[in-house]
Design a protein around this motif. Structure first.
Motif, PDB file in Angstrom:
ATOM      1  N   ASP A 198      -8.930  -4.952   1.172  1.00  0.00           N
ATOM      2  CA  ASP A 198      -9.043  -4.452   2.559  1.00  0.00           C
ATOM      3  C   ASP A 198     -10.036  -3.295   2.642  1.00  0.00           C
ATOM      4  N   ARG A 208      -2.224  -1.563  12.367  1.00  0.00           N
ATOM      5  CA  ARG A 208      -2.931  -2.824  12.090  1.00  0.00           C
ATOM      6  C   ARG A 208      -1.905  -3.949  11.987  1.00  0.00           C
ATOM      7  N   SER A 221       0.835  -1.210   0.000  1.00  0.00           N
ATOM      8  CA  SER A 221       0.000   0.000   0.000  1.00  0.00           C
ATOM      9  C   SER A 221       0.868   1.258   0.000  1.00  0.00           C
ATOM     10  N   ASP A 273      -3.897  -3.908  -5.138  1.00  0.00           N
ATOM     11  CA  ASP A 273      -3.183  -3.833  -3.856  1.00  0.00           C
ATOM     12  C   ASP A 273      -3.747  -4.863  -2.879  1.00  0.00           C
TER      13      ASP A 273
HETATM   14 MG    MG Z   1      -1.895  -2.760   2.380  1.00  0.00          MG
END
Ligand code: MG
Ligand code: UTP
Length: 169
Positions: free
Chosen positions: A38, A122, A23, A78
């Motif tokens: 995501d 995360r 990302s 991605d």
């Molecule tokens: Mg990512």
């Protein structure tokens, strides 16, 4: 890191385990190019990690892939893309629309991936990071599958621009 020129109107699959920098890399290109499971899982459930939303996220991704590839607009996928059947689906869509498909391989050492993963908001469970890292294909495999070009992140990091910057430190 230098950013490779991607083929006009083509698909670019980022291939790397969680925490390898996909990302971060994608953020160097226009935001509208990026499709990301995501993001769609979060839009559906408020949680990026909620795997129950993967089917709906995949449907959204497929709609956007078709919308963009049919118009010859670039698309940057991605997601981890470490499973061969997932890459085969992406290649099939690019082929259907007669667009080139290239890959960026995040051939980052496991120790670096683990450190980057641990040092962010995360944090993905370690066993998942390790499983995905083990599944990483090499460049030859990606070529054999049908990607017309494969860019290695390890080489992008070692480009002349990066070396020039290092020399001025
Ligand atoms: Mg990512
Ligand atoms: P990313 O969040 O870009 O990883 O970087 P990813 O591959 O997309 O991970 P998933 O698949 O969505 O889980 C992970 C961390 O590594 C740092 C980023 O700032 C982020 O905190 N990072 C990334 C670096 O420190 N250096 C890099 O070259 C790339």
């Amino acid at each position: 890191m230098d950013v490779p020129d991607l083929p006009d109107g083509g698909l670019c699959a980022l291939v790397g385990p969680p925490g390898s920098g996909k990302s971060t890399f994608a953020a160097r290109y226009p935001d509208s190019w990026r499709v990301c499971l995501d993001v769609y899982r979060r839009l559906a459930t408020d949680s990026e990690a909620d795997q129950s939303a993967t089917p709906v996220a995949a449907e959204i991704q497929d709609l956007l892939l078709d919308a963009r590839l049919s118009r010859a607009l670039n698309v940057l996928v991605d997601s981890t893309n470490v499973f061969p059947h997932v890459r085969a689906g992406l290649l099939a869509r690019a082929r259907y629309w007669q667009r080139p498909a290239v890959a960026v391989l995040f051939d980052v050492p496991l120790s670096t991936v683990e450190a980057q993963n641990a040092d962010r908001d995360r944090v993905v469970p370690l066993h998942i990071v390790r499983e995905h890292h083990q599944l990483l294909p090499d460049a030859d495999q990606l070529h054999r599958e049908g990607f017309t070009a494969v860019h290695l992140v390890s080489e992008l990091l070692a480009t002349p621009a990066a070396l020039r910057r290092a020399a001025h430190r």
